[in-house]
Design an enzyme around this catalytic site. Structure first.
Site, short mmCIF file in Angstrom:
data_model
loop_
_atom_site.label_atom_id
_atom_site.label_comp_id
_atom_site.label_asym_id
_atom_site.label_seq_id
_atom_site.Cartn_x
_atom_site.Cartn_y
_atom_site.Cartn_z
N ASP A 198 40.25 46.71 38.79
CA ASP A 198 41.02 47.41 37.76
C ASP A 198 40.99 46.64 36.44
O ASP A 198 41.17 45.41 36.43
CB ASP A 198 42.47 47.55 38.24
CG ASP A 198 43.29 48.46 37.36
OD1 ASP A 198 42.93 49.63 37.21
OD2 ASP A 198 44.32 47.98 36.82
N GLU A 250 35.78 48.46 36.76
CA GLU A 250 36.29 49.44 35.81
C GLU A 250 36.39 48.71 34.47
O GLU A 250 37.29 47.91 34.26
CB GLU A 250 37.67 49.95 36.21
CG GLU A 250 38.13 51.08 35.31
CD GLU A 250 39.58 51.04 34.85
OE1 GLU A 250 40.06 52.06 34.37
OE2 GLU A 250 40.23 49.97 34.95
C1 NOJ Z 1 43.16 51.75 35.35
C2 NOJ Z 1 43.67 52.61 36.46
O1 NOJ Z 1 42.64 53.45 36.91
C3 NOJ Z 1 44.85 53.35 35.90
O2 NOJ Z 1 45.28 54.37 36.77
C4 NOJ Z 1 45.95 52.36 35.60
O3 NOJ Z 1 47.00 53.03 34.96
C5 NOJ Z 1 45.44 51.25 34.68
N1 NOJ Z 1 44.17 50.76 35.04
C6 NOJ Z 1 46.42 50.08 34.69
O4 NOJ Z 1 46.36 49.41 35.91
#
Ligand code: NOJ
Ligand code: CA
Length: 534
Positions: A198, A250
């Site tokens: 993440d 991500e």
């Molecule tokens: C990316 C995640 O996919 C999202 O759902 C989240 O709100 C943010 N990162 C913060 O962790």
């Protein structure tokens, strides 16, 4: 080829997948009971959004214990049984690690609030600006809206790039590094095959936390060079395991060149290429996005990684259900026009079906977000009082946020909860629309024209047609048509509003919609058998 270089990964948003105990919230037992459905779909792996204990300030992306299971989802024992069952069915299991921030209920942050010696150094606490220190330490805004800083009782400020309940960790602190390396090992030892990381681009902040000023592209909180050292360390840990453990980043970075830096051979294995989910339904733009993504990944020998939607963006059917923008857009923009233009979901669904065939014909790995295989649309008309996404509150009630793509799945029947929960259970955590019986798994199961059937066919054909098929060779170059050959097959896509001719003598293996012989109607895609001439 390794499995992760060509895998189709199914994203399980666990809260909304299947509820076994009837509390209206998806859980591990529900997920476990539906594993045969996932195996029959023809996917290779599942990625499960965070399932750790969490106060749910951001639907589980606020983790209070990285080695546990959220009680409303189940137990560690159930998680282990799930991993074992998935492996028995030949499915890999990818978890979601959240290293940029913890929950404010995490024991480290609780110790920081009590100002225990050294505890605040694991986070980013600073003094405020202004005569009384009552202005935030810098000008950074939270991704969800409002300032990225909140103040604690004694007047100090802490950084949170997301919700106030998600304090950012200080990755310069050796304990932070050691802790996450240990957490990786904890789950790898349980047989987990990999992690989606993440906010992978956010862990290291620019020295001194400088103001952002007017900079549009480079934000001092993101994509700093120092972050790569962390991933070299993580890779070394993953490489100690057999079978191989993998990472998927991500990382919302400004270019495919910047993204490729995360994919160098001693760093991460794959990274989501998000331009597909920001691109309009236009052949020209899609072609450019594909070329760019492939070039970026190839420059470091990594597989391209295609994503049409996820739990953070409006569903594909809905993105394609209105007039299409000229170029790439952000979700906020997409949501802002919901009230202005009526959605044509049938149109959006035809395009989403076609785009699925495009996605699954490309080289590399592909992600399918739960419900995409059912052709679900975004739920745009949730009542304000049920909204859960912190974006809604933090944006000052101007951006409805992401709840509309997180609605519990319809499994069977004609009334809510459509088999998501057992009969007589509590209401689902977000309400389901009235007409979703038609989109349920049971309704589509035996319908050869259904989206589910299309996905099953495409996933069954993909290994033979596309997985080892080599590079993309473009065949046409017009604003409305996209066509390429890979190996012994061609993929044709029509994004225009008139039909196009297909090459003579080639037979259609699979099409996303009805078509007459030799023609491809608007908003349709087809896979053709095109034996290489020898
Ligand atoms: C990316 C995640 O996919 C999202 O759902 C989240 O709100 C943010 N990162 C913060 O962790
Ligand atoms: Ca439940």
């Amino acid at each position: 080829m390794q499995w992760w270089e060509s895998a189709v990964v199914y994203q399980v948003y666990i809260r909304s997948f299947a509820d076994d105990n009837g509390d209206g919230i998806g859980d591990i037992a529900g997920l476990r009971s539906r594993l045969p459905y996932l195996a029959a779909l023809g996917i290779d792996a599942v990625w499960i959004n965070p399932w750790y204990p969490s106060p749910m300030a951001d639907a589980g992306y606020d983790v209070s214990d990285y080695r546990g299971i959220e009680p409303s989802y189940g137990t560690l024992g159930e998680a282990e049984a799930f991993i074992a069952d998935a492996h028995t069915l030949g499915l890999k299991v990818i978890l979601d690690i959240v290293p940029n921030h913890t929950s404010d209920q995490h024991e480290w942050f609780q110790a920081a609030l009590r100002d225990e010696p050294g505890a605040r150094q694991r986070y980013l606490f600073r003094s405020g600006r202004g005569a009384d220190g009552d202005l935030p330490p810098n000008d950074w805004g939270s991704i969800f809206g409002g300032p990225a800083w909140s103040r604690v009782a004694d007047g100090s400020w802490y950084l949170h790039l997301f919700a106030p309940g998600q304090p950012d960790l200080n990755w310069e602190h050796p304990q932070v590094r050691a802790e996450f390396e240990d957490v990786l090992g904890f789950w790898f030892d349980k047989g987990v095959d990999g992690f989606r990381i993440d906010v992978a681009h956010g862990l290291v902040k620019a020295e001194g936390l400088p103001d952002r000023g007017n900079a549009k592209t480079t934000h001092p909180a993101f994509d700093q060079d120092g972050v790569h050292e962390i991933y070299r360390g993580w890779r070394a840990i993953a490489d100690q395991y057999a079978p191989q453990r993998v990472f998927i980043a991500e990382a919302w970075v400004p270019s495919s060149e910047r993204l490729a830096r995360y994919l160098r051979s001693d760093e991460l294995h794959t990274a989501f290429q998000f331009d597909f989910l920001r691109a309009p339904w236009r052949a020209e733009t899609l072609r450019a996005v594909i070329d760019d993504a492939i070039a970026g990944a190839e420059s470091v020998g990594a597989p391209p990684t295609w994503v049409l939607s996820n739990h953070d963006v409006p569903r594909t059917v809905t993105r394609y259900a209105r007039s299409q923008p000229a170029s790439l857009v952000e979700s906020e923009w997409e949501r802002s026009r919901w009230a202005e233009e009526q959605a044509d979901h049938d149109l959006g669904r035809r395009r989403a079906r076609a785009c699925a065939l495009l996605q699954l014909a490309l080289p590399g790995t592909a992600y399918v977000y739960q419900g995409e295989e059912l052709g679900l649309e975004e739920v745009e008309d949730l009542p304000d009082e049920v909204r859960q996404d912190p974006t809604w509150v933090q944006s000052g009630f101007t951006d409805v946020g992401r709840d509309g793509c997180r609605i519990p799945l319809p499994w069977a029947g004609n009334t809510a909860p459509y088999g998501f929960s057992p009969p007589g259970g509590a209401p689902t955590w977000l309400p389901q629309p009235e007409h979703w019986g038609a989109h349920s798994v049971a309704a589509q199961q035996d319908d050869v024209d259904s989206v589910l059937h299309l996905y099953r066919q495409a996933l069954a054909l993909r290994p033979g047609l596309w997985v080892e098929a080599g590079a993309v060779r473009w065949l046409v170059n017009t604003p409305e048509a996209l066509a390429f050959q890979r190996g012994a097959a061609q993929c044709w896509v029509n994004t225009g509003d008139t039909e196009i001719a297909l090459p003579e003598r080639l037979s259609v293996i699979l099409a996303s919609g009805p078509h007459a012989v030799g023609v491809l109607p608007p908003d349709t895609a087809a896979w053709l058998a095109a034996p290489c001439e020898s």
